[in-house]
Design an enzyme around this catalytic site. Structure first.
Site, mmCIF file in Angstrom:
data_model
loop_
_atom_site.group_PDB
_atom_site.id
_atom_site.type_symbol
_atom_site.label_atom_id
_atom_site.label_comp_id
_atom_site.label_asym_id
_atom_site.label_seq_id
_atom_site.Cartn_x
_atom_site.Cartn_y
_atom_site.Cartn_z
ATOM 1 N N ASP A 12 -31.484 23.291 -5.529
ATOM 2 C CA ASP A 12 -31.623 22.263 -6.547
ATOM 3 C C ASP A 12 -30.453 22.327 -7.531
ATOM 4 O O ASP A 12 -29.595 23.212 -7.411
ATOM 5 C CB ASP A 12 -32.979 22.462 -7.256
ATOM 6 C CG ASP A 12 -33.659 21.143 -7.543
ATOM 7 O OD1 ASP A 12 -32.951 20.152 -7.801
ATOM 8 O OD2 ASP A 12 -34.907 21.103 -7.531
ATOM 9 N N ASP B 265 -36.353 12.125 -7.313
ATOM 10 C CA ASP B 265 -37.600 12.543 -6.645
ATOM 11 C C ASP B 265 -38.473 11.341 -6.317
ATOM 12 O O ASP B 265 -38.691 10.455 -7.159
ATOM 13 C CB ASP B 265 -38.407 13.469 -7.569
ATOM 14 C CG ASP B 265 -37.730 14.814 -7.751
ATOM 15 O OD1 ASP B 265 -36.568 14.956 -7.335
ATOM 16 O OD2 ASP B 265 -38.372 15.709 -8.313
HETATM 17 C C1 GLA Z 1 -36.527 18.831 -8.390
HETATM 18 C C2 GLA Z 1 -36.420 18.489 -6.915
HETATM 19 C C3 GLA Z 1 -37.797 18.437 -6.313
HETATM 20 C C4 GLA Z 1 -38.487 19.786 -6.496
HETATM 21 C C5 GLA Z 1 -38.509 20.175 -7.963
HETATM 22 C C6 GLA Z 1 -38.951 21.596 -8.195
HETATM 23 O O1 GLA Z 1 -37.156 17.849 -9.115
HETATM 24 O O2 GLA Z 1 -35.756 17.274 -6.745
HETATM 25 O O3 GLA Z 1 -37.723 18.100 -4.945
HETATM 26 O O4 GLA Z 1 -37.810 20.757 -5.738
HETATM 27 O O5 GLA Z 1 -37.217 20.056 -8.545
HETATM 28 O O6 GLA Z 1 -38.990 21.910 -9.550
#
Ligand code: GLA
Length: 666
Positions: free
Chosen positions: A205, A292
């Protein structure tokens, strides 16, 4: 421990700076192999597409995030794995089990070793000098036949430490102990994950590079060490794209060193920022193309769009990642079977990773049935790796066509994006099948067959996606259009001068800020990148009034590589400045190289001039390179250039000359 002397990034070996003699030698060797930076358009003469890692087809499996966020635990993960086995999904290819954010307790300050939250991962309480270990956990997953995946962040802190502050499972301790990300620990952590703990897959990430802003309330209240952001979401000019890419490259090098056999998958999670949609393919095996996903129809549209027009940037070993599936929740729960099938069909068609992310232990059988559609999984996992190309495009409905490995079969999806019924007429030509011959469609959901000639009208229910396997007489029966085989193309240089945000992605109401702004803006760079069957800006391909239904749309000063493993004998294309270009003064020239040698070149072409036919004898050639040079590289804006009807054929006999002549001449 620091990473100062790790392997140099492939695209700029000269930046290695470290003190030891060994490193200096590395620098010299790397420089000797480096492409002369002065001319990125010079043919490489070899395939430059990334071949690292183990993702020859899009990764499949289960990820904990959408199911449990940070409230994950060992029982929940192993329970999901057991359902994959019991339901037969594991056998079908769902073979990765990936633990996302929420697993860590702290970084031990004495030696920097990460410690696992044993309250939720009891098998990790191994004791001894190491304190904790995931080895028993990965052993269990391996024994069940799975690959094991883990989550980390490229910066010092993870996303949950910014966005899940209520969570009971955030890292604990001092500021330093809560720095669980890779920054400053790349080699140590990567070796821990891959060599000691036995993970096979890593999701990396990027919140650590974006959200821990000096002086921010978050940093002050949570007592984090601030980091001047390298990523500012939505702003290319305020994002240090090179620094972000270099960090991921450093991690990629550490993973390669830890797993020299290449048995790993590297997932870049920079949410479409930092121009990752253009360079992700050269660094990792998959890269997130957007924010996301949330369980709403419009979020699904947004994430789909972020990957759907990037077919030329994906292929075996490297995949656009529009995020894990949200099947099982909200608009995609079992009460919405049309939406569930659409979400799954679309991800399958564009070669997205098929990572399920709901609580499989408590889900309904109907969802397992969708995930278990072997025909859909089969088209996603087709070995040739050609991402579906959008061959009819509108805001209301789309037609997506994917060439399957043997070149004879196509998969076609008809997609109603809207909330009212949509009339969609499928034409043989959409699939590059001949108009006059019968086309057979096999519905991959109902298994019904229909045959038509020319065109067939459908009415799609709101949000419905029909997916068919199509067979018929191919328009090109002795070869392929290059736009049919995007997985065999590597966009080495796409000619974009400045990263520009892509305006064609569905702009949903942002689920986090709602309407508290002037509107939703385009936010992912990549606009102007190379396209199959359209110009880089989504226009029809057309040169001096001549329309090309097939072809590649590029910008001047671009270089595409085409893998000729299929052993085609001849390349033919009608080339010229596209009518959508707006500069009538700049000439461009088209070049075809085979394994580094010049095979054909056009005369200088300007806006309004008729297309020129280029032919090249490519017998025995492994890598074809298609180069467009613009007159004034470096200053003037790029020119829109069209490789019209670009095709590879098996035509017998040799092609004598590499001379260009206007299209239509004998
Ligand atoms: C980000 C990523 C997600 C997930 C969260 C975890 O938002 O894009 O897919 O991994 O972090 O905190």
């Amino acid at each position: 421990m620091t990473d100062r002397c790790t392997e140099a990034p492939a695209h700029k070996p000269w930046i290695v700076v470290c003190g030891s003699l060994a490193a200096a030698v590395t620098l010299l060797v790397a420089q000797a192999h480096a492409r002369p930076a002065a001319d990125p358009l010079a043919p490489a003469g070899r395939w430059e597409g990334s071949t690292s890692g183990s993702a020859s087809t899009p990764p499949m499996g289960w990820n904990s995030w959408n199911a449990f966020r940070t409230e994950v635990d060992e029982g929940k993960v192993l329970g999901a794995a057991q359902v994959l086995v019991d339901s037969g999904l594991a056998k079908l290819g769902y073979n990765h089990v990936i633990l996302d954010d929420g697993w860590w307790m702290k970084r031990r300050t004495s030696d920097g070793r990460l410690q696992i939250r044993t309250g939720i991962f009891p098998s990790a309480a191994t004791g001894g000098p190491d304190g904790t270990s995931f080895k028993p956990f990965t052993d269990k997953l391996h024994a069940m036949g799975f690959k094991a995946g883990i989550y980390t962040d490229i910066g010092r802190n993870a996303c949950s430490q910014a966005y899940d502050l209520h969570s009971p499972n955030l890292p604990q301790g001092t500021t330093a102990e809560r720095e669980v990300g890779l920054d400053g620990h790349v080699k140590q952590d990567i070796n821990l994950y891959f060599k000691e703990w036995g993970f096979d897959y890593i999701k990396i990430d990027a919140c650590g590079l974006a959200d821990f802003v000096p002086g921010s309330t978050l940093v002050k209240e949570q007592k984090y060490r601030a980091m001047a952001p390298l990523i500012e979401r939505g702003s290319n000019s305020r994002t240090d794209i090179e620094a972000v890419r270099t960090r991921y490259e450093t991690v990629a090098a550490a993973i390669r060193a830890a797993r020299p056999a290449g048995d790993y998958v590297m997932s870049i999670c920079a949410w479409g920022m930092a121009n990752v949609r253009s360079w992700g393919k050269d660094v990792g095996n998959l890269w997130r193309t957007s924010a996301d996903i949330t369980p709403s129809w419009t979020s699904m549209l947004h994430n789909f769009d972020s990957a759907a027009k990037r077919a030329l940037y994906a292929g075996p070993g490297h995949w656009n990642d529009p995020d894990i599936l949200h099947i099982g929740h909200g608009a995609f729960d079992a009460a919405n079977p049309v939406e569930v099938r659409s979400h799954f069909s679309l991800w399958a068609m564009i070669n997205a990773p098929l990572l399920v992310s709901y609580d499989l232990r408590n889900g309904p059988a109907s969802l397992l049935e969708v995930l278990g559609n072997a025909d859909l999984v089969g088209l996603n996992q087709d070995k040739a790796g050609h991402q579906g190309v959008v061959t009819y495009d509108s805001d209301d409905a789309q037609i997506i066509v994917k060439t399957l490995g043997d070149g004879q079969r196509k998969a076609v999806a008809l997609f109603n994006r809207g909330a009212t019924p949509a009339p969609v007429t499928l034409m043989a030509g959409h699939m590059k099948l001949a108009d006059g011959a019968p086309v057979t469609l096999r519905n991959l959901w109902t298994k019904d067959r229909i045959t038509f000639t020319g065109e067939k009208a459908f009415t799609l229910a709101p949000h419905e996606t029909l997916v068919f396997e199509a067979t018929g007489k191919r328009q090109l029966d002795n070869g392929v259009y290059l736009s049919e085989i995007p997985g065999s193309i590597n966009v080495a240089v796409d000619g974009t001068r400045q990263p520009q945000n892509d305006p064609t992605i569905h702009r949903m109401i942002d689920p986090w800020s709602s309407t508290r702004s002037g509107g939703t803006r385009a936010q992912y760079a990549g606009w102007g990148g190379a396209q199959a069957d359209t110009t880089p800006y989504g226009q029809s391909l057309q040169v001096a009034g001549q329309v090309f239904e097939s072809g590649l749309g590029v910008l001047s000063n671009s270089r595409l590589q085409v893998n000729n493993d299929a052993g085609h004998a001849r390349l033919t294309a009608s080339v010229g400045v596209d009518d959508s270009a707006d500069d009538a003064t700049q000439p461009v020239q088209f070049y075809v190289h085979g394994d580094g040698k010049l095979l054909a070149q056009s005369a200088p072409a300007k806006l309004g001039a008729r297309a020129q036919t280029l032919t090249a004898d490519i017998r025995g050639v492994k890598v074809i390179e298609l180069v467009v040079r613009g007159g004034q590289a470096g200053t003037a804006p790029p020119v829109v250039a069209t490789w019209g009807d670009a095709r590879l054929t098996h035509a017998a006999g040799s092609v004598s000359s590499a001379k260009a002549q206007p299209a239509g001449m004998p």
